[in-house]
Design a protein around this motif. Structure first.
Motif, PDB file in Angstrom:
ATOM      1  N   SER A  31       0.837  -1.210   0.000  1.00  0.00           N
ATOM      2  CA  SER A  31       0.000   0.000   0.000  1.00  0.00           C
ATOM      3  C   SER A  31       0.869   1.256   0.000  1.00  0.00           C
ATOM      4  O   SER A  31       0.586   2.204  -0.742  1.00  0.00           O
ATOM      5  CB  SER A  31      -0.893   0.042   1.243  1.00  0.00           C
ATOM      6  N   VAL A  32       1.925   1.254   0.813  1.00  0.00           N
ATOM      7  CA  VAL A  32       2.823   2.415   0.882  1.00  0.00           C
ATOM      8  C   VAL A  32       3.539   2.597  -0.448  1.00  0.00           C
ATOM      9  O   VAL A  32       3.598   3.700  -1.003  1.00  0.00           O
ATOM     10  CB  VAL A  32       3.855   2.247   2.037  1.00  0.00           C
ATOM     11  N   VAL A  33       4.074   1.492  -0.975  1.00  0.00           N
ATOM     12  CA  VAL A  33       4.826   1.540  -2.241  1.00  0.00           C
ATOM     13  C   VAL A  33       3.929   2.042  -3.375  1.00  0.00           C
ATOM     14  O   VAL A  33       4.321   2.928  -4.148  1.00  0.00           O
ATOM     15  CB  VAL A  33       5.410   0.146  -2.570  1.00  0.00           C
ATOM     16  N   ALA A  34       2.719   1.510  -3.476  1.00  0.00           N
ATOM     17  CA  ALA A  34       1.797   1.900  -4.550  1.00  0.00           C
ATOM     18  C   ALA A  34       1.485   3.390  -4.480  1.00  0.00           C
ATOM     19  O   ALA A  34       1.461   4.075  -5.506  1.00  0.00           O
ATOM     20  CB  ALA A  34       0.512   1.085  -4.449  1.00  0.00           C
ATOM     21  N   GLY A  60      23.459   8.710  -5.057  1.00  0.00           N
ATOM     22  CA  GLY A  60      22.898   7.528  -5.732  1.00  0.00           C
ATOM     23  C   GLY A  60      22.546   6.437  -4.726  1.00  0.00           C
ATOM     24  O   GLY A  60      21.452   5.861  -4.776  1.00  0.00           O
ATOM     25  N   ALA A  61      23.474   6.199  -3.801  1.00  0.00           N
ATOM     26  CA  ALA A  61      23.237   5.171  -2.772  1.00  0.00           C
ATOM     27  C   ALA A  61      22.080   5.567  -1.864  1.00  0.00           C
ATOM     28  O   ALA A  61      21.247   4.740  -1.488  1.00  0.00           O
ATOM     29  CB  ALA A  61      24.509   4.963  -1.955  1.00  0.00           C
ATOM     30  N   LEU A  62      22.036   6.868  -1.560  1.00  0.00           N
ATOM     31  CA  LEU A  62      20.961   7.374  -0.695  1.00  0.00           C
ATOM     32  C   LEU A  62      19.599   7.209  -1.374  1.00  0.00           C
ATOM     33  O   LEU A  62      18.629   6.750  -0.769  1.00  0.00           O
ATOM     34  CB  LEU A  62      21.235   8.849  -0.390  1.00  0.00           C
ATOM     35  N   LEU A  63      19.569   7.579  -2.662  1.00  0.00           N
ATOM     36  CA  LEU A  63      18.313   7.451  -3.425  1.00  0.00           C
ATOM     37  C   LEU A  63      17.884   5.997  -3.553  1.00  0.00           C
ATOM     38  O   LEU A  63      16.707   5.668  -3.399  1.00  0.00           O
ATOM     39  CB  LEU A  63      18.494   8.036  -4.827  1.00  0.00           C
ATOM     40  N   GLY A  64      18.876   5.140  -3.845  1.00  0.00           N
ATOM     41  CA  GLY A  64      18.577   3.707  -3.970  1.00  0.00           C
ATOM     42  C   GLY A  64      18.040   3.138  -2.669  1.00  0.00           C
ATOM     43  O   GLY A  64      17.161   2.286  -2.661  1.00  0.00           O
ATOM     44  N   SER A  65      18.559   3.669  -1.548  1.00  0.00           N
ATOM     45  CA  SER A  65      18.144   3.173  -0.229  1.00  0.00           C
ATOM     46  C   SER A  65      16.686   3.483   0.084  1.00  0.00           C
ATOM     47  O   SER A  65      16.004   2.698   0.727  1.00  0.00           O
ATOM     48  CB  SER A  65      19.003   3.797   0.875  1.00  0.00           C
ATOM     49  N   VAL A  99      18.530  -2.524  -4.196  1.00  0.00           N
ATOM     50  CA  VAL A  99      18.186  -3.894  -3.811  1.00  0.00           C
ATOM     51  C   VAL A  99      18.745  -4.298  -2.442  1.00  0.00           C
ATOM     52  O   VAL A  99      18.126  -5.077  -1.726  1.00  0.00           O
ATOM     53  CB  VAL A  99      18.682  -4.907  -4.878  1.00  0.00           C
ATOM     54  N   THR A 100      19.910  -3.747  -2.078  1.00  0.00           N
ATOM     55  CA  THR A 100      20.543  -4.241  -0.846  1.00  0.00           C
ATOM     56  C   THR A 100      20.174  -3.439   0.408  1.00  0.00           C
ATOM     57  O   THR A 100      20.344  -3.923   1.516  1.00  0.00           O
ATOM     58  CB  THR A 100      22.080  -4.274  -0.983  1.00  0.00           C
ATOM     59  N   VAL A 101      19.713  -2.195   0.210  1.00  0.00           N
ATOM     60  CA  VAL A 101      19.325  -1.376   1.364  1.00  0.00           C
ATOM     61  C   VAL A 101      17.822  -1.106   1.261  1.00  0.00           C
ATOM     62  O   VAL A 101      17.321  -0.857   0.176  1.00  0.00           O
ATOM     63  CB  VAL A 101      20.084  -0.017   1.386  1.00  0.00           C
ATOM     64  N   GLY A 102      17.131  -1.174   2.373  1.00  0.00           N
ATOM     65  CA  GLY A 102      15.681  -0.952   2.323  1.00  0.00           C
ATOM     66  C   GLY A 102      15.182  -0.129   3.479  1.00  0.00           C
ATOM     67  O   GLY A 102      14.890  -0.657   4.553  1.00  0.00           O
ATOM     68  N   ILE A 103      15.128   1.193   3.276  1.00  0.00           N
ATOM     69  CA  ILE A 103      14.639   2.065   4.352  1.00  0.00           C
ATOM     70  C   ILE A 103      13.124   1.870   4.525  1.00  0.00           C
ATOM     71  O   ILE A 103      12.625   1.802   5.645  1.00  0.00           O
ATOM     72  CB  ILE A 103      14.968   3.555   4.058  1.00  0.00           C
ATOM     73  N   ILE A 104      12.426   1.767   3.393  1.00  0.00           N
ATOM     74  CA  ILE A 104      10.961   1.626   3.449  1.00  0.00           C
ATOM     75  C   ILE A 104      10.573   0.339   4.205  1.00  0.00           C
ATOM     76  O   ILE A 104       9.621   0.323   4.970  1.00  0.00           O
ATOM     77  CB  ILE A 104      10.361   1.598   2.014  1.00  0.00           C
ATOM     78  N   GLN A 105      11.344  -0.727   3.945  1.00  0.00           N
ATOM     79  CA  GLN A 105      10.986  -2.008   4.564  1.00  0.00           C
ATOM     80  C   GLN A 105      11.653  -2.207   5.932  1.00  0.00           C
ATOM     81  O   GLN A 105      11.524  -3.274   6.528  1.00  0.00           O
ATOM     82  CB  GLN A 105      11.341  -3.161   3.625  1.00  0.00           C
ATOM     83  N   LEU A 106      12.364  -1.171   6.412  1.00  0.00           N
ATOM     84  CA  LEU A 106      13.092  -1.287   7.679  1.00  0.00           C
ATOM     85  C   LEU A 106      12.196  -1.738   8.851  1.00  0.00           C
ATOM     86  O   LEU A 106      12.598  -2.642   9.606  1.00  0.00           O
ATOM     87  CB  LEU A 106      13.791   0.036   8.011  1.00  0.00           C
ATOM     88  N   PRO A 107      10.987  -1.156   9.001  1.00  0.00           N
ATOM     89  CA  PRO A 107      10.135  -1.618  10.115  1.00  0.00           C
ATOM     90  C   PRO A 107       9.838  -3.117  10.048  1.00  0.00           C
ATOM     91  O   PRO A 107       9.783  -3.792  11.077  1.00  0.00           O
ATOM     92  CB  PRO A 107       8.848  -0.804   9.942  1.00  0.00           C
ATOM     93  N   VAL A 108       9.680  -3.628   8.820  1.00  0.00           N
ATOM     94  CA  VAL A 108       9.386  -5.060   8.663  1.00  0.00           C
ATOM     95  C   VAL A 108      10.618  -5.887   9.023  1.00  0.00           C
ATOM     96  O   VAL A 108      10.519  -6.929   9.684  1.00  0.00           O
ATOM     97  CB  VAL A 108       8.944  -5.366   7.209  1.00  0.00           C
TER      98      VAL A 108
ATOM     99  N   VAL B 107      11.972  -8.713  -1.112  1.00  0.00           N
ATOM    100  CA  VAL B 107      12.732  -9.368  -0.043  1.00  0.00           C
ATOM    101  C   VAL B 107      11.892  -9.582   1.217  1.00  0.00           C
ATOM    102  O   VAL B 107      12.022 -10.594   1.901  1.00  0.00           O
ATOM    103  CB  VAL B 107      14.040  -8.596   0.255  1.00  0.00           C
ATOM    104  N   TYR B 108      10.984  -8.620   1.507  1.00  0.00           N
ATOM    105  CA  TYR B 108      10.224  -8.738   2.755  1.00  0.00           C
ATOM    106  C   TYR B 108       9.263  -9.924   2.739  1.00  0.00           C
ATOM    107  O   TYR B 108       8.817 -10.384   3.777  1.00  0.00           O
ATOM    108  CB  TYR B 108       9.477  -7.436   3.096  1.00  0.00           C
ATOM    109  N   VAL B 109       8.963 -10.407   1.528  1.00  0.00           N
ATOM    110  CA  VAL B 109       8.123 -11.603   1.425  1.00  0.00           C
ATOM    111  C   VAL B 109       8.894 -12.817   1.958  1.00  0.00           C
ATOM    112  O   VAL B 109       8.314 -13.773   2.458  1.00  0.00           O
ATOM    113  CB  VAL B 109       7.689 -11.811  -0.046  1.00  0.00           C
ATOM    114  N   TRP B 110      10.228 -12.722   1.873  1.00  0.00           N
ATOM    115  CA  TRP B 110      11.087 -13.824   2.323  1.00  0.00           C
ATOM    116  C   TRP B 110      11.395 -13.768   3.817  1.00  0.00           C
ATOM    117  O   TRP B 110      11.936 -14.729   4.371  1.00  0.00           O
ATOM    118  CB  TRP B 110      12.392 -13.827   1.527  1.00  0.00           C
ATOM    119  N   PHE B 111      11.095 -12.629   4.444  1.00  0.00           N
ATOM    120  CA  PHE B 111      11.441 -12.464   5.857  1.00  0.00           C
ATOM    121  C   PHE B 111      10.868 -13.568   6.753  1.00  0.00           C
ATOM    122  O   PHE B 111      11.584 -14.093   7.608  1.00  0.00           O
ATOM    123  CB  PHE B 111      11.008 -11.078   6.365  1.00  0.00           C
TER     124      PHE B 111
END
Lengths: 143, 196
Positions: A31-34, A60-65, A99-108, B107-111
């Motif tokens: 929902s957040v991503v969409a 670039g790294a910051l944006l990717g994160s 792909v390797t850093v995920g700020i959005i998914q950090l809570p998960v 990736v979070y689907v794999w968590f």
């Protein structure tokens, strides 16, 4: 009912309990991503680079994160940014961090693996994306 | 002897996390409801994107469920320790890298699966290696070659796999133990009750 059937049913119930809980989290992330995908304009990325390889690779790294979605999205944006003259080191850092850093998914990630692991993994991956971006481009130049 | 106080505290934590997930889901529904009235176009576009994402990842979700079920059914702490434990370092790294490269979906689907494997003894180092190798996307290789060339794609991929071991090592050393009862490289001796 045999022992193996009992074991299977027990495992199925347990898996469903874990999975249904995961579905809530997946729904929240989706929902957040969409929403954000439709809020952020497509030319947002190119406006942030200043044609300095060092600063740009960090940017670039910051944006990717903080970006999200299928990695194919990072290739498309990265490809367009290269056409606009943004340094390939910056784009590489962007692709890697996407792909390797995920700020959005950090809570998960914290939810499943704990704060320490999530913060350490993301921080290490962030700096690794900059170092790796420089190394990759160094190798390409030497090749 | 099992510590009853610890189990009770863990269960309360899980209940708390479950409530947070439900509250966040309700919050997102509320946010979408507000957008529906405030900016109907944004709502339709976002809802369409959300629906496409759900459709796109539904088969992967089924795959994850299947893998979680098989993991629950077949992987005993002893087996997991054998595959992912410290003693089989190189083999574990190789297996984890390949699984990471071949894994699909966000990736979070794999968590949940990784968390489940962690209870069976997988280390933080291997979880990191798995996550890092997910950056290698064989299924969209042609797109990368199209935009950045074959040479870049090859170097990018090889370096990424090599670097995943270094990143895994660093994270593993900095986070020697994350979840109670599941020491790195050691199968959990705690209850197998789920942590969700």
């Amino acid at each position: 009912m045999s022992d193996s059937e009992n074991k299977s049913i027990k495992a199925l119930k347990k898996t469903w309990r874990q999975f249904s809980s995961a579905l809530y989290i997946i729904f929240i992330i989706f929902s957040v991503v969409a929403l954000l995908q439709n809020l952020i304009p497509h030319n947002f990325y190119s406006s942030l680079f200043i044609n300095n390889p060092v600063v740009d690779s960090f940017t670039g790294a910051l944006l990717g994160s903080i970006s999200f979605g299928n990695p194919i999205g990072s290739y498309l944006i990265g490809g367009e940014l290269v056409k606009e003259g943004i340094s390939i080191v910056a784009i590489t850092a962007f692709l890697l961090a996407w792909v390797t850093v995920g700020i959005i998914q950090l809570p998960v990630e914290i939810h499943y693996f704990g704060k320490k692991f999530a913060f350490v993994r993301n921080t290490v991956s962030f700096f690794a994306s900059i170092v790796l971006a420089i190394l990759i481009n160094l190798i390409i130049h030497l090749w | 002897m099992v510590d009853n106080n610890n189990i009770s505290s863990e269960r309360n934590k899980k209940r708390g996390k479950g409530k947070v997930s439900t509250l966040l889901s309700l919050l997102m529904i509320f946010v979408y409801a507000v957008i529906y009235f405030a900016d109907n176009k944004l709502f339709i576009e976002s809802a369409n994107t959300l629906w496409k994402m759900i459709l796109q990842f539904a088969p992967y979700l089924f795959l994850i469920f299947l893998l979680m079920f098989l993991s629950e059914l077949l992987i005993t702490p002893e087996k997991a320790k054998k595959i992912f434990g410290n003693k089989s370092g190189i083999k574990a790294l190789a297996v984890t890298s390949v699984v990471g490269i071949l894994s699909v979906g966000p990736v979070y689907v794999w968590f949940p699966l990784l968390h489940d494997l962690k209870r069976h003894g997988i280390t933080n180092k291997l979880i990191t290696v798995f996550m890092y190798n997910r950056a290698v996307k064989l299924q969209i290789f042609p797109v990368m070659v199209f935009y950045f060339g074959l040479k870049f794609t090859i170097v990018f991929t090889i370096m990424l796999i090599i670097f995943s071991f270094f990143v895994g090592e660093i994270v593993g050393r900095l986070t020697p133990e994350e979840i109670k009862g599941a020491k790195p490289g050691q199968a959990s001796t705690n209850t197998k009750e789920n942590n969700f």
